[in-house]
Design an enzyme around this catalytic site. Sequence first.
Site, mmCIF file in Angstrom:
data_model
loop_
_atom_site.group_PDB
_atom_site.id
_atom_site.type_symbol
_atom_site.label_atom_id
_atom_site.label_comp_id
_atom_site.label_asym_id
_atom_site.label_seq_id
_atom_site.Cartn_x
_atom_site.Cartn_y
_atom_site.Cartn_z
ATOM 1 N N CYS A 1 -74.758 -15.212 -35.307
ATOM 2 C CA CYS A 1 -75.801 -15.287 -36.340
ATOM 3 C C CYS A 1 -76.238 -13.927 -36.848
ATOM 4 O O CYS A 1 -76.675 -13.806 -37.995
ATOM 5 C CB CYS A 1 -76.997 -16.086 -35.820
ATOM 6 S SG CYS A 1 -77.955 -15.264 -34.534
ATOM 7 N N CYS B 1 -78.977 -15.796 -25.923
ATOM 8 C CA CYS B 1 -80.124 -16.194 -26.740
ATOM 9 C C CYS B 1 -80.875 -17.358 -26.100
ATOM 10 O O CYS B 1 -82.110 -17.382 -26.088
ATOM 11 C CB CYS B 1 -79.654 -16.565 -28.143
ATOM 12 S SG CYS B 1 -80.988 -17.027 -29.271
#
Length: 376
Positions: free
Chosen positions: A210, A111
């Site tokens: 997440c 990410c």
Amino acid sequence: MTETPQRTRPLRVLAAMSGGVDSAVAAARAAEAGHDVTGVHLALSANPQSFRTGARGCCTIEDSRDARRAADVIGIPFYVWDLADRFREDVVEDFVAEYEAGRTPNPCLRCNEKIKFAALLDKALALGFDAVCTGHYAQVILREDGVRELHRASDMAKDQSYVLGVLDDRQLAHAMFPLGDTVTTKDEIRAEAERRGLAVAKKPDSHDICFIADGNTQGFLADRLGKAEGDIVDEAGNRLGTHEGAYGYTIGQRKGLRIGTPAPDGKPRYVLDISPVNNTVTVGPAEALDVDALRAIKPRWCGAAPTGPGTYTAQLRAHGGETEVRAELVDGTLEVTFSEPVRGVAPGQAIVLYDGTRVVGSATIASTTRATAGAA
């Protein structure tokens, strides 16, 4: 806040605000330092569970609201940017594909490489911003010759330079980490947030992946890859049990093995190898996890690539310790030898090399060599 050539004047800063306490305090410090700060929350998930109350992770609607409230208190503009499609392609689909191939990815590192310091940074620069600010605990330090270096945080207990080891020179030139050069405990960060009137001061940290709202990685993978029953075997090939998908395991795993009988010596068994081709998981004793060398691919350097073999310290997982290594770049592949055997090294994870506190670079572990025998 660590200075770089661009930091000697007020900057237009885009603060990535996850809805947590670290990114909120980082944005507040950047604004307090005189920069023109705008807050942005990244909408990264199209998963309906992300919108329910109490969902875990950092992509929920509640997190977006927390980030907005923090920006209001700080007194900065705030926006929500939808990067869900890019996140799905570059992070989620990569995560699934890596597990399917028998490797163990690090989605947070991915990410940072593809979203926060690529998609977000590119959009920020196109809009005239000078830097992207995050709540990571790391430092960008300016050398006298103008070169920027990525270093560990002042507080080693909270250091997050490992997950930033994929950043290159261009990305570092526009990175700002206001929390990295202060030696403070998390309690002190929370106290600072409370003094600033930030409601996230008492918000718990998120330790989950997440985009997996319930924290069930195996279930997440099974939903996308389907069940594929196969054998769990020992090193001699003896069948010990079955699994519902080799993709659901990682090197060094002990819990969740569906083995009916104990080892002859009564000791626990661990995952030693994952074969997606045969859909087989091999297990064995802990000592069989020891490796003394590895090969890593796709190296990325924070500065110039090394021109020859060198001695470094290495970190092999986000919360792991340091180990001394000898590393050399050979035909684009990083060849690494450990000074002492290391246990439970998983292909797919990143190895990050350090020279003292300075991040030299990183690469993705492709294969390992066992301390007692051939390649793992």
